[in-house]
Every structure is written in C-alpha cells, then in structure tokens.
Design a protein around this motif. Sequence first.
Motif, PDB file in Angstrom:
ATOM      1  N   SER A  16     -88.980  63.035 -24.530  1.00  0.00           N
ATOM      2  CA  SER A  16     -88.379  64.118 -23.751  1.00  0.00           C
ATOM      3  C   SER A  16     -89.280  64.442 -22.568  1.00  0.00           C
ATOM      4  O   SER A  16     -90.468  64.105 -22.566  1.00  0.00           O
ATOM      5  CB  SER A  16     -88.205  65.375 -24.619  1.00  0.00           C
ATOM      6  OG  SER A  16     -89.475  65.931 -24.922  1.00  0.00           O
ATOM      7  N   ILE A  17     -88.714  65.103 -21.594  1.00  0.00           N
ATOM      8  CA  ILE A  17     -89.502  65.557 -20.444  1.00  0.00           C
ATOM      9  C   ILE A  17     -90.581  66.522 -20.916  1.00  0.00           C
ATOM     10  O   ILE A  17     -91.733  66.441 -20.474  1.00  0.00           O
ATOM     11  CB  ILE A  17     -88.592  66.231 -19.386  1.00  0.00           C
ATOM     12  CG1 ILE A  17     -87.574  65.229 -18.845  1.00  0.00           C
ATOM     13  CG2 ILE A  17     -89.421  66.845 -18.275  1.00  0.00           C
ATOM     14  CD1 ILE A  17     -88.178  64.060 -18.101  1.00  0.00           C
ATOM     15  N   LEU A  18     -90.242  67.415 -21.836  1.00  0.00           N
ATOM     16  CA  LEU A  18     -91.210  68.374 -22.351  1.00  0.00           C
ATOM     17  C   LEU A  18     -92.388  67.665 -23.013  1.00  0.00           C
ATOM     18  O   LEU A  18     -93.546  68.021 -22.785  1.00  0.00           O
ATOM     19  CB  LEU A  18     -90.547  69.344 -23.339  1.00  0.00           C
ATOM     20  CG  LEU A  18     -91.459  70.398 -23.973  1.00  0.00           C
ATOM     21  CD1 LEU A  18     -92.122  71.264 -22.906  1.00  0.00           C
ATOM     22  CD2 LEU A  18     -90.664  71.256 -24.949  1.00  0.00           C
ATOM     23  N   GLY A  19     -92.110  66.647 -23.818  1.00  0.00           N
ATOM     24  CA  GLY A  19     -93.185  65.886 -24.454  1.00  0.00           C
ATOM     25  C   GLY A  19     -94.101  65.228 -23.436  1.00  0.00           C
ATOM     26  O   GLY A  19     -95.328  65.267 -23.572  1.00  0.00           O
ATOM     27  N   LEU A  20     -93.520  64.643 -22.404  1.00  0.00           N
ATOM     28  CA  LEU A  20     -94.330  64.030 -21.340  1.00  0.00           C
ATOM     29  C   LEU A  20     -95.171  65.076 -20.616  1.00  0.00           C
ATOM     30  O   LEU A  20     -96.342  64.839 -20.300  1.00  0.00           O
ATOM     31  CB  LEU A  20     -93.432  63.298 -20.342  1.00  0.00           C
ATOM     32  CG  LEU A  20     -92.848  61.982 -20.831  1.00  0.00           C
ATOM     33  CD1 LEU A  20     -91.798  61.474 -19.848  1.00  0.00           C
ATOM     34  CD2 LEU A  20     -93.949  60.956 -21.022  1.00  0.00           C
ATOM     35  N   GLU A  21     -94.571  66.233 -20.350  1.00  0.00           N
ATOM     36  CA  GLU A  21     -95.319  67.304 -19.685  1.00  0.00           C
ATOM     37  C   GLU A  21     -96.503  67.762 -20.530  1.00  0.00           C
ATOM     38  O   GLU A  21     -97.588  68.018 -20.010  1.00  0.00           O
ATOM     39  CB  GLU A  21     -94.403  68.494 -19.393  1.00  0.00           C
ATOM     40  CG  GLU A  21     -93.393  68.236 -18.298  1.00  0.00           C
ATOM     41  CD  GLU A  21     -92.403  69.378 -18.143  1.00  0.00           C
ATOM     42  OE1 GLU A  21     -92.377  70.300 -18.976  1.00  0.00           O
ATOM     43  OE2 GLU A  21     -91.621  69.325 -17.165  1.00  0.00           O
ATOM     44  N   LEU A  22     -96.311  67.849 -21.844  1.00  0.00           N
ATOM     45  CA  LEU A  22     -97.392  68.285 -22.726  1.00  0.00           C
ATOM     46  C   LEU A  22     -98.494  67.243 -22.811  1.00  0.00           C
ATOM     47  O   LEU A  22     -99.679  67.594 -22.872  1.00  0.00           O
ATOM     48  CB  LEU A  22     -96.847  68.632 -24.101  1.00  0.00           C
ATOM     49  CG  LEU A  22     -95.977  69.888 -24.112  1.00  0.00           C
ATOM     50  CD1 LEU A  22     -95.167  69.969 -25.385  1.00  0.00           C
ATOM     51  CD2 LEU A  22     -96.823  71.137 -23.914  1.00  0.00           C
ATOM     52  N   GLU A  23     -98.138  65.966 -22.811  1.00  0.00           N
ATOM     53  CA  GLU A  23     -99.158  64.918 -22.787  1.00  0.00           C
ATOM     54  C   GLU A  23     -99.962  65.014 -21.493  1.00  0.00           C
ATOM     55  O   GLU A  23    -101.197  64.958 -21.509  1.00  0.00           O
ATOM     56  CB  GLU A  23     -98.518  63.534 -22.915  1.00  0.00           C
ATOM     57  CG  GLU A  23     -97.875  63.266 -24.252  1.00  0.00           C
ATOM     58  CD  GLU A  23     -98.858  63.336 -25.408  1.00  0.00           C
ATOM     59  OE1 GLU A  23     -99.784  62.510 -25.467  1.00  0.00           O
ATOM     60  OE2 GLU A  23     -98.698  64.229 -26.259  1.00  0.00           O
ATOM     61  N   ALA A  24     -99.273  65.172 -20.365  1.00  0.00           N
ATOM     62  CA  ALA A  24     -99.961  65.303 -19.080  1.00  0.00           C
ATOM     63  C   ALA A  24    -100.830  66.557 -19.046  1.00  0.00           C
ATOM     64  O   ALA A  24    -101.936  66.545 -18.476  1.00  0.00           O
ATOM     65  CB  ALA A  24     -98.940  65.320 -17.941  1.00  0.00           C
ATOM     66  N   THR A  25    -100.358  67.632 -19.666  1.00  0.00           N
ATOM     67  CA  THR A  25    -101.121  68.875 -19.711  1.00  0.00           C
ATOM     68  C   THR A  25    -102.456  68.667 -20.407  1.00  0.00           C
ATOM     69  O   THR A  25    -103.485  69.185 -19.961  1.00  0.00           O
ATOM     70  CB  THR A  25    -100.309  69.985 -20.421  1.00  0.00           C
ATOM     71  OG1 THR A  25     -99.143  70.249 -19.638  1.00  0.00           O
ATOM     72  CG2 THR A  25    -101.106  71.261 -20.584  1.00  0.00           C
ATOM     73  N   GLN A  26    -102.461  67.907 -21.494  1.00  0.00           N
ATOM     74  CA  GLN A  26    -103.724  67.648 -22.189  1.00  0.00           C
ATOM     75  C   GLN A  26    -104.704  66.923 -21.274  1.00  0.00           C
ATOM     76  O   GLN A  26    -105.889  67.287 -21.213  1.00  0.00           O
ATOM     77  CB  GLN A  26    -103.496  66.805 -23.449  1.00  0.00           C
ATOM     78  CG  GLN A  26    -102.821  67.568 -24.561  1.00  0.00           C
ATOM     79  CD  GLN A  26    -102.861  66.807 -25.862  1.00  0.00           C
ATOM     80  OE1 GLN A  26    -103.931  66.617 -26.436  1.00  0.00           O
ATOM     81  NE2 GLN A  26    -101.699  66.373 -26.318  1.00  0.00           N
ATOM     82  N   TRP A  27    -104.231  65.912 -20.573  1.00  0.00           N
ATOM     83  CA  TRP A  27    -105.114  65.158 -19.690  1.00  0.00           C
ATOM     84  C   TRP A  27    -105.572  66.015 -18.515  1.00  0.00           C
ATOM     85  O   TRP A  27    -106.731  65.950 -18.112  1.00  0.00           O
ATOM     86  CB  TRP A  27    -104.445  63.864 -19.232  1.00  0.00           C
ATOM     87  CG  TRP A  27    -104.453  62.861 -20.341  1.00  0.00           C
ATOM     88  CD1 TRP A  27    -103.472  62.660 -21.265  1.00  0.00           C
ATOM     89  CD2 TRP A  27    -105.514  61.982 -20.693  1.00  0.00           C
ATOM     90  NE1 TRP A  27    -103.858  61.699 -22.161  1.00  0.00           N
ATOM     91  CE2 TRP A  27    -105.099  61.261 -21.836  1.00  0.00           C
ATOM     92  CE3 TRP A  27    -106.759  61.726 -20.144  1.00  0.00           C
ATOM     93  CZ2 TRP A  27    -105.906  60.295 -22.446  1.00  0.00           C
ATOM     94  CZ3 TRP A  27    -107.563  60.763 -20.760  1.00  0.00           C
ATOM     95  CH2 TRP A  27    -107.141  60.059 -21.885  1.00  0.00           C
ATOM     96  N   ASP A  28    -104.672  66.827 -17.961  1.00  0.00           N
ATOM     97  CA  ASP A  28    -105.051  67.714 -16.861  1.00  0.00           C
ATOM     98  C   ASP A  28    -106.086  68.733 -17.305  1.00  0.00           C
ATOM     99  O   ASP A  28    -107.031  69.037 -16.578  1.00  0.00           O
ATOM    100  CB  ASP A  28    -103.829  68.461 -16.310  1.00  0.00           C
ATOM    101  CG  ASP A  28    -102.854  67.538 -15.589  1.00  0.00           C
ATOM    102  OD1 ASP A  28    -103.242  66.402 -15.243  1.00  0.00           O
ATOM    103  OD2 ASP A  28    -101.699  67.958 -15.392  1.00  0.00           O
ATOM    104  N   ALA A  29    -105.916  69.280 -18.515  1.00  0.00           N
ATOM    105  CA  ALA A  29    -106.824  70.295 -19.034  1.00  0.00           C
ATOM    106  C   ALA A  29    -108.117  69.680 -19.564  1.00  0.00           C
ATOM    107  O   ALA A  29    -109.128  70.379 -19.701  1.00  0.00           O
ATOM    108  CB  ALA A  29    -106.137  71.092 -20.146  1.00  0.00           C
ATOM    109  N   GLY A  30    -108.071  68.394 -19.877  1.00  0.00           N
ATOM    110  CA  GLY A  30    -109.245  67.748 -20.458  1.00  0.00           C
ATOM    111  C   GLY A  30    -109.481  68.157 -21.904  1.00  0.00           C
ATOM    112  O   GLY A  30    -110.588  68.011 -22.427  1.00  0.00           O
ATOM    113  N   GLU A  31    -108.446  68.675 -22.537  1.00  0.00           N
ATOM    114  CA  GLU A  31    -108.553  69.130 -23.926  1.00  0.00           C
ATOM    115  C   GLU A  31    -107.171  69.169 -24.544  1.00  0.00           C
ATOM    116  O   GLU A  31    -106.168  69.205 -23.844  1.00  0.00           O
ATOM    117  CB  GLU A  31    -109.163  70.532 -23.987  1.00  0.00           C
ATOM    118  CG  GLU A  31    -108.261  71.570 -23.324  1.00  0.00           C
ATOM    119  CD  GLU A  31    -108.805  72.984 -23.363  1.00  0.00           C
ATOM    120  OE1 GLU A  31    -110.024  73.148 -23.261  1.00  0.00           O
ATOM    121  OE2 GLU A  31    -107.992  73.915 -23.492  1.00  0.00           O
ATOM    122  N   GLY A  32    -107.140  69.181 -25.857  1.00  0.00           N
ATOM    123  CA  GLY A  32    -105.881  69.292 -26.580  1.00  0.00           C
ATOM    124  C   GLY A  32    -105.955  68.549 -27.892  1.00  0.00           C
ATOM    125  O   GLY A  32    -106.898  67.782 -28.140  1.00  0.00           O
TER     126      GLY A  32
END
Length: 141
Positions: A16-32
Amino acid sequence: MTIVRPQGRPVLVGTSILGLELEATQWDAGEGPGLDAMGQLQVFNVACLVTAQSWPDFVPRALGRGIRSCLAVPIILRGRAVGALDLYSLETDAFVGFEQVGLHFAGEAAMALALVDDGAPVPASGEAHPSADRSRSRAVS
C-alpha cells in the motif's frame, strides 16, 4: 518491507502507499522498528505505538498516519540482515502472538532473495529463521 542491497541503498516494497510511506519514514528518521530489527537481528512487536518509548521521531509520524501497532522481523540471509518485513496496523495489539508467523514469512523472503542472488545456495524450505533459534523477540510497549 525494506531490502538493503550490497551497495547499501534500501529498496522499499509495500502493498500500500501507506506502507511505503512508513518504510520511507523510518529511513528518513534514521530510526524505527524495521531498522532496529535489522540492526539487532530480533523481532520487534509493538502492540501499542501510543505508549512506545522508542523511536522519538518515527512514532509521532506513524501515529499521525493512524498506525497503532506494528511487527518488524529481520530478513536474514547467510547470517546477516538484508532487510526487514514490517507489518503495520490501524488497531492496537494487532500482531500479539504473531511473531512466529512473521519469522516464517521473513524466511520465505530470504529464500526468494537467495534465488535472485548470484548463485547463492537456497536454504531448505521450512528451515528455521535464524532469529527463531535465539528467541530474541522483543515486545515493545
């Protein structure tokens, strides 16, 4: 799901788009949870993100998208993490008791990656995920 190629660049995959956004969020934040699952070679089962103390940048961003729980499982190939299978839910407690299911699917993903790797031997079907032997699943609240 995140797969890290030998060059170190992540490949983000989602249903899903939401799943992709959350994966990208982890990389952008450097944590997750997915990044920690890869780095620590253990399962992270976050039953309630609202009360989670980990990942101060990722959690508010996930909560802002409606996510309330997640399960992160390392994908391990030949003894090293090559990615993480990350499952997200809009409900709390969505993955309680599903760690072994996550380990199974992460093992299947590792076998698929081995098939596309440069002739690497493919683990036998049904072989236990390396994390399962160490019982290093961690519930996060």
